[in-house]
Design a protein around this motif. Sequence first.
Motif: not given
Ligand code: AMP
Length: 492
Positions: A86, A88-89, A118, A121-122, A252
């Motif tokens: 989901g 997350g940021r 999770r 820090d978003g 992605n």
């Molecule tokens: P990504 O690898 O960037 O495609 O992200 C994979 C997952 O990790 C997704 O659900 C993102 O929303 C979550 N995510 C990545 N970075 C953060 C962050 N700094 N804070 C919260 N969730 C994150």
Amino acid sequence: MFPSFSLRYARLPERMRAASQPTPVEEARLVAFNRELAEELGFELAAFEADEASEIFAGNRLPEGAEPVAMAYAGHQFGNFVPQLGDGRALLLGEVIDRHDRIRDIQLKGSGRTPFSRGGDGRSPLGPVLREYLVSEAMHALGIPTTRALAAVTTGERVFRRIPEPGAVLTRVASSHVRVGTFQYFAARGDTEAVRLLADEAIARHYPHLADRTDGGERYLALLDAVAERQAELVAGWMGVGFIHGVMNTDNTAISGETIDYGPCAFMDTFDPRTVYSSIDEQGRYAYVNQPVIIQWNLARFAETLVPLIDSDGERAVERATPIIRDFSERFEVRWREVMRVKLGLVTEEEGDGELAQALLDAMRDGRADFHLTFRYLADGVEASAEAPRLRENFASQDELEAWLPRWRERLARESVATDDIVARLNAANPAVIPRNHRVAEAIAAAEEGDFGPFEALLAVITDPYTTPDGDVDYMRPPRDEEKVLRTFCGT
Ligand code: AMP
Ligand code: MG
């Protein structure tokens, strides 16, 4: 200033999203704004005010009519299924109808925690925000489908990664943010109704010509086929510009066929098909050469989510979907040959064109040639009498190139096109400038010290990629040994 929102995703059932608000930042400062894109989206630029824009693009203030939601999704990360990821940021502010009547999502990325955060820090550091800004805008200028960058704001706050870094928020625009992982989230929960809603939304937004197929099974099978076609086109496009996405997880992979989620991505310098940049990709799963196979794998995961929609008899559904996945490699090859033909200046189609292209790539690999300069300087080598030093010097060993050039010229001779015309075609097909990794790193490093000059200068040349930069061919140059960036870190 903002166009009005049409709010589609925010109206889907609650289990598909989570309403959430951006977390205000200390000191919002607009550091990049894409006026051309804003114009296209229907912004009223006459009413544009930098202070107001900073506040909005930082998430300190919501534009009128926005109802921010974090989208639910799952995904296979490096082959392992994670049932809940989901946004997350990131927060979807809503959808707008652009000046061409297309629906576009506007999303803040780095806007604070959501119910899907999770342990995260978003937030987002400035580096990944600028990288995504540069690379996505370059991708668009290269004519490859992609999410776009509308704005970047610094937050005046620090985010803690390996070291403290300046924080930033990116405003991203997509034709939608629905991913293969979005379908997987609901399929894994046995929520066929949600999968159907998503599929219908995807058809309405991206494949409207399928909407009038009355037979449900046929319609969803056609959706799978259409997504496979767009992904074949997309990845062939990446291969043609030496792009490595870096994290081709199913979360992605966008259903729209746009490049999405720029993390540890890069354009290759010296051509080696096994190149990997991502620091977290230890096995080389997402190496350049693997991208077509990986997208096929991701499409198979997408197909699995559609099984209950395709046929109530599961076995029959699988039987119907299988050929689309099985034959994907052929479909990809067709697209790839198309891309390569254009890069070689060919107009017509001949049997051996794929091999001709592959032979050049092999010569580049063996000769440790720079990917971009090789193609850009092919135009120097059209005439048999040409010395083409720029092309030749680009190869550490030239034997294979010397063998290849006459083959290519023979093939060009069968095109009934004048030499000048071929040269013009080659220069229109092979970019002079792409955002080389060391240039991106340099722009980020300066911005982290408060100097956005290099970022702006780089952005200006890569958004006009087929023009040799005025007086500054340094942007075309591959990195020297000491400038090479061998690893890029994840955008998190
Ligand atoms: P990504 O690898 O960037 O495609 O992200 C994979 C997952 O990790 C997704 O659900 C993102 O929303 C979550 N995510 C990545 N970075 C953060 C962050 N700094 N804070 C919260 N969730 C994150
Ligand atoms: Mg992602």
